[in-house]
Scaffold this motif. Structure first.
Motif, PDB file in Angstrom:
ATOM      1  N   THR A  55       4.996   3.790 -16.239  1.00  0.00           N
ATOM      2  CA  THR A  55       4.389   2.936 -15.218  1.00  0.00           C
ATOM      3  C   THR A  55       5.495   2.331 -14.360  1.00  0.00           C
ATOM      4  N   PRO A 101      -0.910   5.854  -4.825  1.00  0.00           N
ATOM      5  CA  PRO A 101      -1.916   4.768  -4.791  1.00  0.00           C
ATOM      6  C   PRO A 101      -1.943   3.994  -6.108  1.00  0.00           C
ATOM      7  N   GLU A 102      -2.316   2.719  -5.989  1.00  0.00           N
ATOM      8  CA  GLU A 102      -2.327   1.854  -7.183  1.00  0.00           C
ATOM      9  C   GLU A 102      -3.483   2.171  -8.106  1.00  0.00           C
ATOM     10  N   CYS A 103      -4.508   2.790  -7.541  1.00  0.00           N
ATOM     11  CA  CYS A 103      -5.717   2.999  -8.336  1.00  0.00           C
ATOM     12  C   CYS A 103      -5.597   4.116  -9.347  1.00  0.00           C
ATOM     13  N   CYS A 104      -4.741   5.089  -9.050  1.00  0.00           N
ATOM     14  CA  CYS A 104      -4.814   6.297  -9.865  1.00  0.00           C
ATOM     15  C   CYS A 104      -3.477   7.035  -9.844  1.00  0.00           C
ATOM     16  N   PHE A 130       2.124   1.644 -10.110  1.00  0.00           N
ATOM     17  CA  PHE A 130       1.656   2.997  -9.818  1.00  0.00           C
ATOM     18  C   PHE A 130       2.137   3.937 -10.914  1.00  0.00           C
ATOM     19  N   THR A 157       0.849  -1.190   0.000  1.00  0.00           N
ATOM     20  CA  THR A 157       0.000   0.000   0.000  1.00  0.00           C
ATOM     21  C   THR A 157       0.884   1.240   0.000  1.00  0.00           C
ATOM     22  N   THR A 183       0.006   5.725   0.309  1.00  0.00           N
ATOM     23  CA  THR A 183      -0.883   6.888   0.167  1.00  0.00           C
ATOM     24  C   THR A 183      -0.291   7.912  -0.768  1.00  0.00           C
ATOM     25  N   TYR A 200       2.689  -4.578  -7.515  1.00  0.00           N
ATOM     26  CA  TYR A 200       2.132  -3.235  -7.318  1.00  0.00           C
ATOM     27  C   TYR A 200       2.536  -2.379  -8.515  1.00  0.00           C
TER      28      TYR A 200
END
Length: 790
Positions: free
Chosen positions: A656, A599-602, A678, A594, A596, A676
């Protein structure tokens, strides 16, 4: 006369060659002639020294003329007979008779051999009783050799004369003329066999076996459209390819005679005059065969009458035994009466009917326009229909009438005791008839196996004993009753209700890759002695069933997510249960990652901005994590007391970013990798220049850079002109954080491209990604001072 050897085919054997002509796929009349040969069937000679004796088919050669033997003179003639039965009615176009000399007394003496046709004789000739010599053949033609292996005579006229006279045979005498006959100097002998090679034609035979459709010639059938096809058996002795000429005419108008041709191959002739026939007319017809040279006699005359008008009325179908509104009537194997009514249409003399998909037939009406009864026995239950149309005497059919009805289910019942049982347990199944249909026997089969007939008891029932032992079989029983009327009922029966004893499996909810997973197997089939299981369709293993009916087995999954376990039990008697297949969900032991900051999402922080990444694991006892960032050499970090670890990583591009992490437990277990990905934001400083469009050589351009990178320390840029990149130039930021620089377009006489790339650098010396702009340096360009933001 000269030799005619080249005018006819070879002389050996009995040879037939028939000529035929095909043009563009269309048959034309054959040439009709046949080349063939016949040979003498018998021979004899006479001897003046033994005037009362006949010499028939003796050994040796055929003598003619005189010879002296032991001081005694012998004068001889030789006779040859040909069988003409195969040439009956033939027309001879040409014929050549040939023979072979075998010995000559004196080759210097002129050859005078003659060949004569003799009168028919009832007995073999002798010197004192010679048949009359009628006609001398022209010839012979000969080769200039002695003895000659080939002498020929023109036999066409005498052969045709004999055929026309109807003679079954032809006898010829081979002799010397009177002036030479008694002089031994002219004596000769011949091979005792003569040949006739001929070209001939025989007319086709008069056609026989005439039929109108399927009707013999003696009948005068009433025919519908397509029913007047005329056929006959025809033949030609010379060829199997010729024509048949059919002729037909109204009996009342023979002047309206019409003809049609069929090109025959073989022995069958056929012609359908349907398109040229009128309705309601009686016609006569006959046929003859023709080749290109001869025609047979006309055949006998046949007759038929046309009827092309079909009935106009659709039959009405009714039944009191089977109706649609009362589904409970009748049943499979129970006959019922159906009435077909022509409604007074006198053209209808019978009915063609069909019920279901396979049953059909014809039934005559009780009178023209009347009724008929069809006794029909259904083969299937449920809704059905019957259709029928009326037929007239010619076979024309009118519109169809339809009738819907319902056939009740009447299959026998089956009751089993016990109703449900385990595999291997015996049950009694009793068959009973449907309603009042009764039963004398039952015909049953299990799973489509062989049919078994079982007599019924006095009460109409019968019982079978079934012990299911194969967990893979359905054990479906299909049974029909042999009813008291002798027919089979509809199907009954059903599938036996079997508990096939498939064992169950308890699967723990926390199964994880690389950790032992204990599966608890529970036997269901009574008497089970062992479990046989496999993991992911691998090699089966067998373990005993414990006293409590269970067993535990341990597997170690080597990959996460879904796995399969299959298991069955076997009793001490060898009975095998059904197989149970369970899915086992195995959790991954890969660490979780993880962040903050990224983040992996965006999209996360800026390029060159450090970010914290935390590693954690569901596995107990993790002591370290090993990570690889962007494919670099692995780095190992210790885990804290809580089993986690954190690392700081700084992305240096907007590409990436790839991070792979494994964990290691105190027992040395290395987990599967966690992955992971990001995506850093660009930190390139915006670049704005005061020139746009094309530049003139020597033109001065001013540019400004705006800060984006956190911790900005300086800017940098370089210029590439005509493919050559200049040095990096450092630009110090002003008090407001912006940077400015200027450059001069190269002095050039030709057009070139110019590129400007700019970036920023933080205090750690980490360069951002670049901003850029480009220009076309053109000696002919006009000056431009418009601001260009890049």
């Amino acid at each position: 006369m000269g030799s005619r050897r080249s005018s006819l085919p070879a002389r050996t054997g009995v040879l037939a060659v028939t000529a035929a002509l095909l043009l563009a796929g269309t048959a034309l009349p054959a040439s009709a002639t046949e080349y063939t040969s016949i040979q003498s069937t018998s021979w004899s000679f006479i001897d003046s020294a033994q005037p009362e004796k006949s010499f028939v088919d003796p050994a040796g050669d055929a003598p003619i003329g005189a010879k002296v033997d032991h001081g005694k003179k012998h004068v001889s003639k030789s006779y040859f007979t040909f069988d003409l039965s195969g040439l009956r009615g033939a027309k001879v176009l040409s014929a050549e008779l040939s023979g072979k000399e075998t010995a000559v007394a004196d080759c210097s003496a002129p050859r005078g051999t003659e060949l004569w046709v003799t009168a028919p004789a009832k007995k073999a000739p002798t010197w004192n009783d010679q048949p009359r010599e009628l006609t001398k053949l022209a010839g012979p033609g000969s080769l200039d050799v002695c003895p000659s292996d080939y002498l020929d005579w023109d036999a066409g006229p005498v052969l045709q004369q004999a055929i026309d006279a109807g003679r079954p045979s032809l006898t010829l005498v081979l002799r010397l003329p009177d002036s030479q006959q008694y002089n031994p100097r002219f004596g000769r002998t011949y091979r005792p066999l003569l040949y006739v090679s001929l070209e001939k034609n025989q007319p086709p035979t008069t056609p026989t076996a005439l039929k109108t459709g399927t009707h013999a010639c003696a009948e005068t059938p009433l025919v519908r459209h397509g029913g007047a096809a005329m056929s006959a058996t025809v033949s030609d002795p010379d060829d199997n390819s010729f024509t048949a000429e059919f002729a037909w005419w109204p009996v009342d108008h023979p002047d309206q005679r019409a003809t049609g041709i069929d090109y025959v191959y073989g022995s069958g002739a056929y012609f359908d005059p349907d398109a040229q026939l009128a309705d309601g007319v009686t016609y006569a017809w006959q046929v003859r065969a023709k080749d290109s040279l001869a025609t047979s006699a006309w055949s006998e005359t046949c007759r038929f009458t046309t009827d092309f008008t079909p009935p106009a009325t659709a039959p009405v179908i009714t039944s009191t035994d089977y109706v649609y509104e009362v589904p409970g009537k009748g049943g499979v194997g129970i006959p019922g009466d159906f009435t077909l009514d022509a409604g007074g249409d006198t053209a209808i003399v019978g009915f063609q009917w069909q019920a279901g998909y396979t049953d059909s037939g014809y039934v005559a009406a009780d009178r023209p326009g009347g009724k008929a009864t069809v006794r029909y026995t259904p083969r299937d239950d449920g809704p059905m229909s019957m259709s029928a149309y009326g037929l007239d005497a010619a076979g024309n059919h009118g519109p169809s009438g339809d009738y819907r009805f319902f056939v009740a289910r009447n299959g026998p019942s089956m009751t089993c005791t016990p109703a449900r049982a385990f595999l291997g347990e015996t049950r009694q199944c009793t068959f009973a008839p449907h309603g009042t249909d009764g039963a004398t026997a039952y015909v049953y089969q299990i799973d489509g196996g062989p049919e078994v007939t079982l007599p019924a008891g006095p009460d109409g029932t019968a019982t079978i004993t079934v012990t299911p032992t194969d967990a893979t079989k359905s054990y479906r029983v299909s049974v029909r009753a042999r009813m008291t009327n002798g027919n089979l009922s509809g199907p009954g029966g059903g599938q036996l209700d079997i508990d096939r004893g498939a064992p169950t499996v308890d699967v723990p909810a926390d199964a994880m890759v690389g950790k032992p997973v204990v599966l608890t197997l529970h036997a269901v089939l009574p008497g089970s002695a062992s479990f046989t299981y496999d993991w992911d369709y691998g090699e089966p293993a067998t373990v005993p069933v414990g006293p409590d009916g269970t067993a535990q087995v341990t597997v170690v999954p080597d990959r996460p997510y879904y796995h399969t376990v299959q298991v069955y039990t076997t009793t001490a008697a060898g009975l095998v249960s059904a197989t149970n297949e369970e899915s086992v969900m195995v959790g991954s032991d890969a660490p979780s990652i993880t962040s903050t900051d990224f983040p992996e999402c965006c999209e996360g922080g800026y390029v060159t901005t450090p970010g914290t990444f935390t590693f954690s694991s569901a596995l107990p006892g993790v002591v370290s994590y090993t990570y690889s960032y962007l494919g670099a050499a692995p780095v190992t970090v210790p885990a804290g007391p809580d089993g986690t670890a954190s690392v700081t990583l700084t992305p240096l591009s907007t590409d990436t970013q790839y991070l792979d992490v494994t964990s290691k437990s105190a027992d040395g277990w290395v987990s599967q990798p966690g992955y992971y990905r990001f995506y850093p934001k660009s930190a390139a400083p915006p670049l704005v220049c005061d020139a746009t469009g094309n530049l003139r050589p020597g033109q001065l351009v001013h540019c400004t850079l705006t800060p984006v990178q956190p911790g900005l320390a300086s800017y940098g840029y370089d210029i590439t002109a005509d493919g050559e990149t200049g040095p990096d130039v450092e630009v110090r930021p002003g008090a407001d954080g912006t940077g400015a620089f200027e450059f001069t377009a190269p002095a050039t006489d030709t057009k070139i491209w110019l590129y400007v790339d700019a970036w920023s650098v933080n205090a750690a010396g980490q360069r951002t990604d670049t901003s850029y702009t480009s220009y076309y340096v053109d000696p002919n360009a006009a000056a431009s001072r418009k601001t260009n933001a890049v």
